[in-house]
Design a protein around this motif. Structure first.
Motif, mmCIF file in Angstrom:
data_model
loop_
_atom_site.group_PDB
_atom_site.id
_atom_site.type_symbol
_atom_site.label_atom_id
_atom_site.label_comp_id
_atom_site.label_asym_id
_atom_site.label_seq_id
_atom_site.Cartn_x
_atom_site.Cartn_y
_atom_site.Cartn_z
ATOM 1 N N ILE A 389 0.831 -1.201 0.000
ATOM 2 C CA ILE A 389 0.000 0.000 0.000
ATOM 3 C C ILE A 389 0.870 1.258 0.000
ATOM 4 C CG2 ILE A 389 -1.656 1.331 1.374
ATOM 5 C CD1 ILE A 389 -2.816 -1.369 2.310
ATOM 6 N N ALA A 390 1.948 1.231 0.793
ATOM 7 C CA ALA A 390 2.799 2.416 0.931
ATOM 8 C C ALA A 390 3.604 2.707 -0.334
ATOM 9 C CB ALA A 390 3.744 2.244 2.121
ATOM 10 N N ARG A 391 3.807 1.708 -1.181
ATOM 11 C CA ARG A 391 4.591 1.927 -2.407
ATOM 12 C C ARG A 391 3.992 3.015 -3.291
ATOM 13 N NH1 ARG A 391 4.473 -1.976 -5.971
ATOM 14 N NH2 ARG A 391 6.312 -1.280 -7.115
ATOM 15 N N GLY A 392 2.696 3.240 -3.160
ATOM 16 C CA GLY A 392 2.039 4.246 -3.979
ATOM 17 C C GLY A 392 2.167 5.665 -3.457
ATOM 18 N N MET A 393 2.813 5.827 -2.300
ATOM 19 C CA MET A 393 2.912 7.173 -1.747
ATOM 20 C C MET A 393 3.857 8.040 -2.584
ATOM 21 S SD MET A 393 5.402 6.652 1.613
ATOM 22 C CE MET A 393 5.645 8.405 1.916
ATOM 23 N N PRO A 394 3.514 9.305 -2.779
ATOM 24 C CA PRO A 394 4.426 10.200 -3.489
ATOM 25 C C PRO A 394 5.545 10.653 -2.563
ATOM 26 C CG PRO A 394 2.487 11.399 -2.785
ATOM 27 C CD PRO A 394 2.259 9.962 -2.403
ATOM 28 N N ASP A 395 6.574 11.242 -3.135
ATOM 29 C CA ASP A 395 7.624 11.823 -2.313
ATOM 30 C C ASP A 395 7.030 13.000 -1.555
ATOM 31 O OD1 ASP A 395 10.378 11.513 -1.632
ATOM 32 O OD2 ASP A 395 10.772 13.449 -2.570
ATOM 33 N N PRO A 396 7.228 13.088 -0.226
ATOM 34 C CA PRO A 396 6.589 14.170 0.539
ATOM 35 C C PRO A 396 7.131 15.536 0.151
ATOM 36 C CG PRO A 396 8.160 12.967 1.912
ATOM 37 C CD PRO A 396 8.030 12.202 0.625
ATOM 38 N N SER A 397 6.409 16.557 0.555
ATOM 39 C CA SER A 397 6.731 17.928 0.156
ATOM 40 C C SER A 397 7.908 18.521 0.921
ATOM 41 C CB SER A 397 5.504 18.813 0.380
ATOM 42 O OG SER A 397 5.192 18.872 1.767
ATOM 43 N N TYR A 398 8.257 17.955 2.081
ATOM 44 C CA TYR A 398 9.316 18.478 2.958
ATOM 45 C C TYR A 398 8.998 19.895 3.444
ATOM 46 C CZ TYR A 398 11.814 14.421 1.259
ATOM 47 O OH TYR A 398 12.158 13.127 0.936
ATOM 48 N N LEU A 399 7.704 20.184 3.524
ATOM 49 C CA LEU A 399 7.262 21.451 4.089
ATOM 50 C C LEU A 399 6.876 21.235 5.548
ATOM 51 C CD1 LEU A 399 5.022 22.732 1.165
ATOM 52 C CD2 LEU A 399 7.367 23.444 1.711
ATOM 53 N N SER A 400 7.149 22.222 6.365
ATOM 54 C CA SER A 400 6.838 22.153 7.789
ATOM 55 C C SER A 400 5.737 23.144 8.123
ATOM 56 C CB SER A 400 8.083 22.478 8.628
ATOM 57 O OG SER A 400 9.125 21.557 8.383
#
Length: 462
Positions: A389-400
Motif C-alpha cells: 500500500i505504501a509503495r504508492g505514496m508520493p515523495d513528501p513535500s518536505y514542508l513544515s
C-alpha cells in the motif's frame, strides 16, 4: 497593524516548565500501560479459563477505549478546563490499575485494562501544551513530549521483566496506580496553569474537518501505517516472551535481551532519520523501514528455535519500529494542511490505539490455532500488505507547519497579510483563520528566514 516581536530563540521559562512537566506526566502514563507488555503473556498462563485470545484482548483493550475517548476528552477540556479532565483521567487510570491488580481472573484484568485506557488524556495534554506555548515554539514543545513517550516505552520494556521478578504482575499494576497518583500531583503542583484555555486547531480535532481528513488518500495511507505498526507491536509481544521462555530463558532474565536491543536499535535508527529529513530521502527510508519490519518477522517465523536469530530479529524489528514511529508523525505534518493538522493528528492517534487493540485480539486468535510462529507470520503478512500500500505514496513535500499569531484582522487585512506572507521565500501556503487570530503556514525550513516570519508575529504570548 502594529508588529510586536514576542518570541525568543527558544522556549521561555514557562514553556520549559510546561514541556518537561507534561513530558513527565505522559511518561508516567505510558509506563503504566507498557510495563506489562513483555511479561503479561507469561503471567496469564496461570490464570483460570484463560485463552490466547483473552490474553491478547487484555493486552490491547486499552487501545480501544483510548481511541474512543481521547478526542471527546479533548473537547470536554475545552469546556471545563484542562486540569480537571487530566486529574479525572488519571484517577480513572489509577482505578483501572487497582481493578487489574486485585483481579484473579483474565476477565477482571480485561476490565481493569479497559478502564486504564478510559483515562484517555493524551489529547488533553497536547491541548494544554498548546495553551502554554507560543505558536512559533509549539512544535519544539511537542517534540520534547514525543521524545519522552519513546523513552518511556523503552524503559517499560526493560523494567517490566525486572519488576515482574520482584513484585509480580499484580505488583506492577499496583505500581501503575501509584504512578497515576504521582501524575495527579504533577498536574496540581508542577504543571503551569495557563492564563486562559482556548481551542487550538493545530493541536486539537475539529469535528467539521473529519470528512476532509478521512477523504484524504495520503493521510489515510499514513493512518493505516500507524495502525499496522502498533498491530505488529502488540501481536509481537504476545509471542516473543513465550518464545524466549520456550528456549529455556527465565522471564526475569528477559531484560538482558531487551536492554541492549533497545539501546542499539535507538542508536541505529538515528542516521536513517537524518538521511530521511536532512537529505530529503524520506520515501526510500520509510519504505525500507517497512521492509525491515517484514524481514524481522520473517526471521522470527523461520528461526524461532534459535536464540541468536530471535535476538537479531528483535533488533531489526525495533530499529524499524523506532524509525517508523519517528517518521510517521513527520509525514502526517507534511501531508496535512496547516489548519487541519490537529484533526489529522487526532485521527492518526486514534488509528494507533485501534491498532494496539486489533493486534492483541487478532494476534491472540492466531496464537490459539498456530502458536508463536503463526503470530510472527501474521506480523510479516501485515508488514507486506503495508509495504504494498505504501509503495504508492508520493515523495513528501518536505514542508513544515509554522504558526504565527497575527491578532484581530478584518477580511481585507487577512487578504493583504496572506499575500505578504506568500511573497516570502520558502513560504508555500498561508491560511489565516481570523477567528483564531493565527496564520497557518507551510514553509520550507531550509529556505525560509524564520526571523522574517517572526517579524509578522503580533502580541506577546504568555
Amino acid at each position: 497593524m502594529s508588529n510586536k516581536r514576542g518570541n525568543g530563540s527558544g522556549l521561555n521559562a514557562i514553556e520549559r516548565r510546561a514541556a518537561y512537566s507534561l513530558s513527565g506526566l505522559f511518561s508516567l502514563r505510558m509506563l503504566g500501560l507498557f510495563l506489562i507488555l513483555p511479561v503479561f503473556s507469561l503471567y496469564a498462563e496461570g490464570l483460570p479459563d484463560v485463552t490466547p485470545l483473552l490474553v491478547g484482548i487484555a493486552i490491547g483493550i486499552y487501545g480501544l477505549t483510548q481511541a474512543l475517548l481521547q478526542i471527546p476528552f479533548g473537547m470536554l477540556s475545552d469546556r471545563i478546563g484542562r486540569k480537571p479532565v487530566l486529574i479525572g483521567g488519571l484517577l480513572v487510570f489509577a482505578f483501572g490499575s487497582v481493578v487489574a491488580a486485585t483481579s484473579e481472573t483474565i476477565y477482571g484484568i480485561i476490565l481493569g485494562r479497559a478502564l486504564q485506557g478510559s483515562g484517555a488524556i493524551a489529547a488533553v495534554i497536547m491541548a494544554l501544551a498548546a495553551d502554554l506555548s507560543r505558536e512559533q515554539r509549539r512544535l519544539r514543545m511537542m517534540a520534547i513530549i514525543g521524545i519522552s513517550i519513546g523513552f518511556a516505552f523503552a524503559v517499560a520494556l526493560i523494567l517490566g521483566p525486572i519488576l515482574n521478578s520482584w513484585i509480580g504482575v499484580p505488583g506492577i499494576f499496583w505500581l501503575t496506580a501509584v504512578l497515576a497518583l504521582c501524575g495527579v500531583a504533577i498536574v496540581l503542583f508542577v504543571v503551569p496553569t495557563p492564563k486562559e484555555s482556548h481551542f487550538h486547531r493545530d493541536a486539537e480535532a475539529v469535528p467539521s474537518q473529519f470528512g476532509k481528513v478521512l477523504a484524504d488518500p495520503e493521510l489515510l495511507r499514513l493512518d493505516l501505517g500507524i495502525l499496522t505498526l502498533h498491530m505488529t507491536l502488540t501481536a509481537m509481544f504476545l509471542a516473543y516472551p513465550l518464545s524466549l521462555r520456550d528456549l529455556g530463558m527465565a522471564s526475569e532474565s528477559h531484560w538482558q535481551i531487551y536492554l541492549p536491543v533497545m539501546l542499539l536499535s535507538m542508536v541505529m535508527m538515528v542516521p536513517f532519520v537524518i538521511i530521511a529529513e536532512s537529505r530529503r530521502r524520506m520515501r526510500p527510508v520509510f519504505l525500507g523501514g517497512i521492509a525491515a519490519l517484514g524481514l524481522a518477522a520473517a526471521l522470527l517465523y523461520g528461526f524461532s528455535q534459535q536464540l541468536l536469530v530471535l535476538v537479531v530479529g528483535l533488533f531489526i524489528f525495533f530499529t524499524a519500529f523506532n524509525l517508523l514511529e519517528a517518521t510517521l508523525p513527520s509525514l502526517i505534518a507534511k501531508s496535512a494542511p496547516g489548519e487541519r493538522k490537529g484533526t489529522a493528528m487526532g485521527v492518526y492517534s486514534s488509528s494507533q490505539f485501534i491498532g494496539a487493540f486489533l493486534g492483541g485480539a487478532l494476534g491472540g486468535w492466531i496464537h490459539t490455532y498456530f502458536g508463536n510462529e503463526g503470530v510472527f507470520l501474521l506480523c510479516g503478512v501485515m508488514a507486506l500488505v503495508w509495504l504494498l500500500i505504501a509503495r504508492g505514496m508520493p515523495d513528501p513535500s518536505y514542508l513544515s507547519n509554522y504558526l504565527l499569531p497575527v491578532g484581530k484582522l478584518d477580511e481585507s487585512e487577512v487578504a493583504r497579510l496572506a499575500a505578504k506572507l506568500m511573497a516570502i521565500d520558502g513560504v508555500d501556503d498561508a491560511v489565516i483563520i481570523a477567528e483564531d487570530e493565527v496564520a497557518y503556514l507551510k514553509v520550507d525550513l531550509q529556505v525560509v528566514d524564520q526571523q522574517v516570519l517572526d517579524d509578522y508575529a503580533v502580541g506577546e504570548v504568555h
